[in-house]
Design a protein around this motif. Structure first.
Motif: not given
Length: 961
Positions: A416, A421, A449-450, A453, A456, A575
């Motif tokens: 995070k 990132m 969720e992967h 991420y 993002q 992750l």
């Protein structure tokens, strides 16, 4: 002159001087356990005439081991006692077992170049080989999990069974099909390790134990040498560790164990409290001396009274359990009574409102800082059952948003972090085909969720690239993306190489510019970038990727298949499983940061102000029914604590450990609701005053500062001094920040020659000259090559192999059968200096009578003395350091030093240097000067050698400067 006990109290003095026979020292929190261990070791050396190499001290962390060595050497130096403390056996159980294995590798199942598996490597190895486990009958009835979680459960069972020395063959003969499945699973797992020349943390200990049990000569030699055994944190030992300790101490029986049964926290790792509780009964009646350290020097008396009371809340209580024989009866007493009227144990709460809880904590910390009572945020620590819980991460994010930095290396926040990132987003954008697949959601192994991420990361990267000042980075990424989209051949770089190219551009280059003396907070982003290079490097190693390859294999371009594997498998598992940020042994509470730690993680630490959270917690069962049955049948001793009471014992010990970390102020904190605090805390909790109470006056307090961790760093000529002298920036990146060098893989040719010559020399040392035949040399050579290619994933062509073998044969022929001068081969030497430790590895020590000659092998042709003058001078200085180490360590006189060029075919293969005391003193002085520059973190000067720069991973970063 009488021994100076310093500030030792009567019980500590008794523990220091009681040196013969079995001794149990029960040491409560803050009672000076480390001080006592240090003084006991010094007493043995100073008063009893014990040699350092006759002392064995096992600890549970590398940090604890380093701190012991540092404190012992500093104390001895202060007393003007000169001994070689580096000869002492001091380390973690794993490092000490590994030392025994390395010294007797030929008696183990391991070959040279074996690879150590950390917990992720271990699970990933099993995951890659799940097909070998899926067909085991009944295994699905034992482990109700799939994929990555199944691999994790297999590892847990394998670790537990290995450390209890359970035989897979015995399990496979059981009538219960589930137990048979466990046996087959363990056998398959052990086969994987053997085939890959691998070792994990559990099998380090079992392999060491096997060597000792099956080789009486080795065991006898160690038993004769090691006269005094000390074990720290004995309450956290397991069965295999107890067995090893009792084997080593069997001859002299001088075994001293130190620990606190109230702080036994590691049942989930196989530790058992029975080892410390049963220790006195391992010997004849009254033979074992039991000494209790109960005077606490750490905490305010209010805090001591509170955790004493906590341990007694079980007696005759509503919780229906009693300590009985499962705890030594004791009461910790404070060194002095509290000098202030305000209570030093209070609560800070909110009423079922997380936002109010956040605000109350922020207000309290802010008031502390503004009052001047808090001089550094690192005086504060928050302890949780888990730092990964959403409630905990929400508090962490709230504090950081309000200007309070949080150090929480095990909170799985690594992915995070902004810099991570951004770097992952930029990397993905350089593989447009992969990004297209993300957009279409066509990857079956990615969960929502992967996808979220990765999107993002890409959004963050695109936002960065839209800025005008990042035009060059945008151009670079677009160019690489086009190339990777259409390539049908190989490139000269891999994923890690691409990351190093990124470092030439902002914002990454600014993160690398960081001044290393500016503190952990500022350095953390740079360390995270270093960790990404390690992650990618390990992926490339495990999947044998040297360069990006656009050629088609099985109807798919390798670059596309490998990129999918990187993000959809390897990175996804990281992750899911979480990854810790960098932790510095020398600074467990970084300046400028509030610490967020698990209670387990905080063990052995102390903080002026401690917040204990997770008050909604309740005791939970921690054992598996099947393992209980296996324990009853196949463990080497019956169950100890009642299964139905274990959860209570563990619960009380956990929070006793948490409460006892506090020095000046202990705060129980929670967002109160119907379940929090739980009934297990409620009675004690309700008695506490709130921090907003008028009876609690913060002005009365004077808070301690966080103690500096006293650890000596280790330096060698080749790994540190020569790197720093070549380029201080390289040292900063590779040694301090721990970036992974892409071009730093071992040279297979040179290693192969070295290792086979080592086999030859060690045969001579064993007086087995008759084994030094051409046939045996070829066998050793082949064995070494097989293990090398497994570890390095690199191969030699037949002409190279022939050349390497010829170098070994030529070396043997030149000895003419005269091996008598060889004294030692492949010798690890180290020397403890006042401020640091020097280490080195000498290829060969030979000589006659009291003098020795040092030989360093080079698997190349003898160089031109004039043209290669600088390199030869560097080698000469390296030999000077080796000579200094040998003389200081052994007292032997070094007469000559040689470079032996195994590639030299016709002329004398050696370049020899005479021993000159003044020259060696000059080299040692220069070594010392360089070490002090490193310790001051002076990494400003770069390199002025074009060849060095051309081969450096940071050439893009430096080139853009």
């Amino acid at each position: 002159m009488a021994f100076d006990f310093g500030r030792a109290n009567d019980q500590q003095k008794k523990a220091i001087v009681t040196t013969t026979g079995p001794v149990l020292i029960t040491a409560g929190p803050g009672t000076g356990k480390t001080f006592t261990l240090v003084q006991r070791a010094i007493y043995l050396i100073q008063e009893c005439g014990v040699l350092p190499e006759e002392i064995f001290i096992a600890t549970f962390t590398e940090k604890a081991a380093k701190e012991l060595v540092t404190r012992i050497t500093n104390e001895l130096a202060a007393k003007d006692i000169s001994v070689n403390v580096n000869e002492m056996y001091v380390g973690t159980f794993h490092s000490l077992c590994l030392r025994i294995i390395k010294e007797h590798l030929e008696y183990s199942r391991l070959k040279k170049n074996y690879r150590m598996l950390d917990s992720f490597d271990q699970q990933y190895m099993v995951f890659q080989n799940l097909f070998r486990f899926r067909n085991i009958p009944n295994l699905d009835g034992v482990i109700n999990a799939k994929g990555w979680k199944l691999a994790g459960e297999i590892c847990n069972y394998a670790n537990n069974l290995s450390e209890e020395l359970v035989s897979p063959d015995a399990l496979r003969e059981d009538r219960d099909g589930f137990v048979v499945a466990l046996g087959n699973m363990l056998s398959e797992y052990q086969s994987l390790l053997e085939e890959g020349n691998l070792i994990d943390f559990s099998t380090i200990q079992t392999e060491c134990f096997r060597i000792l049990k099956e080789n009486p000569g080795i065991l006898g030699e160690l038993q004769e040498k090691i006269k005094y055994v000390m074990v720290d944190e004995y309450q956290d030992t397991n069965y295999i560790q107890e067995q090893i300790i009792f084997l080593l101490a069997e001859k002299h029986n001088n075994i001293c164990v130190v620990g606190d049964d109230d702080q036994g926290l590691y049942r989930f790792r196989g530790a058992t409290i029975r080892n410390i509780l049963e220790f006195p009964f391992k010997f004849e009646k009254d033979q074992c001396k039991v000494i209790s350290l109960t005077e606490n020097y750490r905490s305010d008396s209010d805090i001591v009274d509170f955790y004493n009371k906590w341990m007694l809340t079980t007696s005759g209580s509503k919780f229906k359990f009693d300590w009985d024989k499962f705890r030594y009866e004791k009461k910790i007493v404070p060194h002095e009574q509290s000098k202030i009227k305000s209570p030093c144990v209070v609560k800070l709460a909110s009423k079922d409102d997380p936002d109010e809880w956040h605000q109350n904590i922020l207000e309290f910390i802010t008031n502390l800082k503004q009052s001047g009572k808090l001089t550094d945020y690192n005086q504060l620590a928050f302890l949780f059952n888990s730092v990964k819980h959403p409630r905990v991460t929400a508090l962490s994010e709230f504090l950081e948003q309000n200007g309070i930095n949080v150090y929480s290396p095990r909170s799985d926040m690594f992915f995070k972090r902004e810099e991570i990132m951004l770097v992952l987003g930029c990397l993905m954008l350089m593989f447009p085909r992969y990004v297209q697949g993300l957009e279409k959601m066509e990857y079956q192994y990615l969960q929502p969720e992967h996808y979220a991420y990765y999107r993002q990361c890409i959004l963050a990267a695109n936002e960065l690239l839209r800025k005008e000042e990042n035009k060059e980075l945008r151009t670079f990424i677009k160019g690489r993306g086009k190339e990777h989209f259409s390539i049908n051949d190989t490139l000269d770089y891999s994923y890690t190489g691409l990351i190093y190219m990124l470092f030439a551009y902002q914002p990454f280059s600014s993160l690398l510019d960081v001044d290393m003396s500016s503190g952990v907070v500022d350095v953390r982003p740079s360390r995270n970038l270093a960790q990404i290079t390690q992650i990618l490097g390990k992926f490339e190693y495990l999947h044998r990727i040297n360069v990006l390859d656009g050629r088609v294999y099985k109807n798919e371009r390798r670059i596309d298949a490998n990129t999918n594997t990187l993000f959809n498998l390897y990175m996804r598992l990281l992750l899911d499983g979480g990854i810790s940020e960098y932790e510095d042994d020398s600074e467990y509470a970084p300046s400028g940061c509030v610490s967020f730690l698990t209670i387990h993680q905080s063990k052995g630490m102390e903080f002026p102000i401690v917040f204990v959270d997770s008050l909604g917690n309740v005791p939970r069962k921690s054992y598996k029914e099947l393992m209980s049955a296996v324990e009853d049948k196949y463990f080497h001793r019956p169950a100890y604590e009642p299964y139905d009471q274990m959860k209570f014992f563990d619960f009380w010990r956990l929070y006793f450990t948490a409460f006892s970390r506090a020095q000046d102020l202990l705060i129980l904190t929670c967002d109160e609701n119907s379940k929090t605090p739980s009934n297990y805390f409620k009675d004690l909790y309700m008695e506490l005053l709130d921090v907003k109470s008028p009876e609690f006056d913060i002005d009365e307090f004077k808070f301690n500062t966080v103690k500096n961790v006293n650890i000596k760093d280790t330096f060698s000529f080749t790994s540190h001094i020569s790197v720093y002298e070549t380029c201080a920036l390289q040292y900063k990146f590779y040694k301090e920040l721990e970036f992974l060098p892409v071009r730093g893989s071992a040279q297979v040719f040179g290693t192969l020659v070295h290792e086979t010559i080592e086999d030859v020399n060690k045969a001579a040392l064993r007086n087995e000259e008759h084994l030094i035949t051409k046939e045996n040399i070829e066998n050793w050579f082949e064995t070494n090559y097989t293990s090398l290619i497994k570890s390095q994933h690199s191969y030699l062509a037949k002409p190279q192999l022939d050349a390497a073998l010829n170098q070994v044969l030529r070396y043997v022929n030149r000895q003419n059968g005269n091996w008598s001068q060889i004294k030692q081969a492949e010798v690890d030497v180290s020397l403890v200096q006042p401020e640091y430790i020097i280490e080195g590895k000498i290829d060969l020590i030979k000589g006659e009578e009291d003098t020795v000659e040092l030989v360093d092998f080079k698997s190349e042709r003898k160089p031109d003395m004039e043209k290669m003058r600088d390199r030869i001078e560097q080698y000469r200085r390296q030999l000077h350091i080796y000579a200094y180490l040998i003389e200081q360590r052994t007292g032997q006189k070094v007469s000559k030093m040689h470079l032996y060029y195994t590639g030299e075919e016709n002329s004398n293969p050696m370049i020899s240097f005479p021993y000159t005391k003044s020259a060696i003193e000059g080299t040692v002085s220069a070594f010392d000067d360089t070490v002090h520059k490193i310790m001051k973190k002076d990494f400003k000067h770069g390199c002025n050698n074009p060849t060095t720069c051309k081969n450096c991973d940071f050439r893009h970063y430096c080139g853009n400067k």
